[in-house]
Design an enzyme around this catalytic site. Structure first.
Site, PDB file in Angstrom:
ATOM      1  N   TYR A   3     -13.661  -1.696  -3.122  1.00  0.00           N
ATOM      2  CA  TYR A   3     -13.858  -0.341  -3.637  1.00  0.00           C
ATOM      3  C   TYR A   3     -15.029  -0.251  -4.602  1.00  0.00           C
ATOM      4  CZ  TYR A   3      -9.993   2.388  -1.791  1.00  0.00           C
ATOM      5  OH  TYR A   3      -9.160   3.095  -0.975  1.00  0.00           O
ATOM      6  N   LYS A  30      -4.622 -12.290  -0.171  1.00  0.00           N
ATOM      7  CA  LYS A  30      -4.918 -12.816   1.164  1.00  0.00           C
ATOM      8  C   LYS A  30      -5.748 -14.084   0.959  1.00  0.00           C
ATOM      9  CE  LYS A  30      -4.911 -12.366   5.643  1.00  0.00           C
ATOM     10  NZ  LYS A  30      -3.732 -12.659   6.436  1.00  0.00           N
ATOM     11  N   ASP A  66      -0.118 -10.061   4.405  1.00  0.00           N
ATOM     12  CA  ASP A  66       0.452  -9.630   5.690  1.00  0.00           C
ATOM     13  C   ASP A  66       1.968  -9.797   5.727  1.00  0.00           C
ATOM     14  OD1 ASP A  66      -0.492 -12.209   5.484  1.00  0.00           O
ATOM     15  OD2 ASP A  66      -0.693 -12.528   7.624  1.00  0.00           O
TER      16      ASP A  66
END
Ligand code: NAP
Length: 415
Positions: free
Chosen positions: A159, A226, A280
């Site tokens: 972002y 992640k 995930d």
């Protein structure tokens, strides 16, 4: 000298002393009503907040509202400026504010006003509590097991907007550097983006999440990342998160590994468990075993997805409250958009803003008023007096307007 903002003549400012918020009995709190459905939901929610404060403190405390301008209303007042400097200055000065949704004009190079606000005030933690209120339509079999508070880093990660389009000269320069200096390879026409994740910003976010867990008697903080793939950004976030816990909160925290290695899986009394999950699997776990999670701290993009996915489990973004918080300055906000087709129809669900106001009341430690609303809210839903969006998911519900929904909550609090 302020141009259009008028501070109320009565009321006092919230201040920060010795690192803590000092809230007078008559605080001045800023509000931006927002665009589209903003005025409808702000009007309705304000009536509920004021009624709760009056009921809880019998006139001994009162919020003094100060209207601030952003979005279309600001554009009309400030000669086309949707994001006036004085609004930012006054939010900083008042410390606490709440806002309705804002429309971002499409095209013309406008940045999202929400993103601009977060960056201008360094509101680095986006906080989304996601809990179930009985009676709210949910796709889960046991939605009551969902009760998490997500802390999403607001200022870094993808972002931060460091992106260079395919074919641009900047892209070419960066591609050349990456190929020639760092010996990495990729397609010639690839768009390129940079994902910065720093120690200082990761740590301040996790610090806030752990402090929240301590202040609110929560049982665990899960670092979501992640890091198995993006080792030096997502993986580093995880490592820095554990570091903060160890360096600054070792008396009250314990890692999940220690729970198993030293205590056979039993959590010692008074300890908050610090654990981590890969993003995930986290999406799956939050659906299948939500009761295992409590406070969650995560990087920007993971948090973006996870917040809305979690909100869907308990009624969707129409009711999800949120806040963007710096060390002390806090802006509470409806998490949905301006839904312009419903503007001024007194039709939509005010819950997202209403419950953001509940967060605000808790933030200034007016817990009694916050709890009055939280207790009344599920009773009104259970009675089937709901706005159209909930009614279409419930059997036999009575559709009420935004303002009637607010009145029903006020009646319930008074009963
Ligand atoms: P949106 O305004 O959130 O509306 C999408 C749909 O969500 C609505 O048509 C409505 O669904 C439902 N909805 C939203 N708020 C609701 C409420 N309070 N009660 C009941 N239903 C509600 O999203 P959008 O149409 O993508 O965006 C419109 C504008 O909002 C854009 O300019 C965007 O930039 C801006 N926006 C602002 C914020 C913010 O200020 N935080 C956030 C997101 C978007 P149904 O049509 O099914 O009834």
């Amino acid at each position: 000298m302020l141009q259009h903002i008028r501070l109320p003549e009565t009321g006092e400012k919230i201040t920060v002393e010795d690192g803590a918020l000092c809230v007078p009995k008559n605080p001045i709190i800023g509000y931006v009503e927002g665009d589209g459905i903003g005025p409808d939901i702000t009007r309705a929610s304000m009536r509920v907040w004021e009624a709760a404060v009056e009921l809880a403190y019998r006139g001994d405390r009162k919020i003094h509202w100060c209207e601030l301008y952003m979005g279309e209303k600001a554009g009309a007042l400030y000669d086309g400026n949707y994001f006036p400097d004085e609004t930012l200055e006054v939010i900083q000065d008042l410390t606490v504010a709440i806002k309705g949704p804002l429309s971002t004009p499409v095209g013309g190079g406008f940045r999202s006003l929400n993103v601009s606000l977060r960056q201008a005030l360094d509101l680095y933690a986006c906080i989304r509590p996601v809990r179930y209120f009985e009676g709210v339509p949910s796709p889960m079999r046991k939605p009551e097991e969902v009760d998490v508070v997500i802390f999403r880093e607001n200022t870094e990660d993808v972002y931060s907007g460091i992106e260079f389009p395919s074919g641009s000269s900047e892209n070419e320069k960066l591609a050349k550097f990456l190929r020639e200096e760092l010996d990495v390879n990729f397609e010639l026409d690839a768009g390129l983006g940079v994902k910065p994740v720093s120690a200082a910003r990761s740590k301040r976010l996790v610090r806030k999440a752990i402090q929240y867990a301590i202040d609110n008697q929560r049982r665990s903080v899960t670092l979501v990342h992640k890091g198995n793939i993006m080792k030096f950004t997502e993986g580093a976030f995880r490592a820095w998160g554990y570091e903060v816990a160890k360096e600054e909160f070792s008396d009250v925290t314990i890692t999940e590994d220690e729970v198993w290695d030293k205590f056979g899986g039993g959590i010692p009394e008074g300890k908050i468990v610090i654990k981590d999950r890969i993003a995930d699997i986290m999406f799956q776990l939050l659906q299948l075993r939500p009761s295992e999670f409590d406070v969650i701290a995560t990087t920007n993009l993971n948090g973006d997805y996870l917040s809305d996915a979690a909100a869907a489990e308990v009624g969707g973004i129409g009711i999800a409250p949120g806040a963007n918080i710096a060390d002390h300055v806090a802006v509470f906000e409806a998490t949905h958009g301006t839904a312009p087709k419903y503007s001024n129809l007194d039709k939509v669900n005010p819950s997202s803003l209403l419950l953001s106001g509940v967060m605000l009341l808790k933030y200034i430690q007016w817990t009694e008023a916050a709890e009055l609303i939280e207790n009344a809210y599920p009773n009104v839903i259970r009675k089937g007096r709901v706005t159209y969006d909930f009614a279409r998911l419930m059997n036999g519900a009575e559709i009420v307007s935004t303002s009637d929904f607010a009145s029903a909550i006020i009646d319930e609090m008074r009963s």
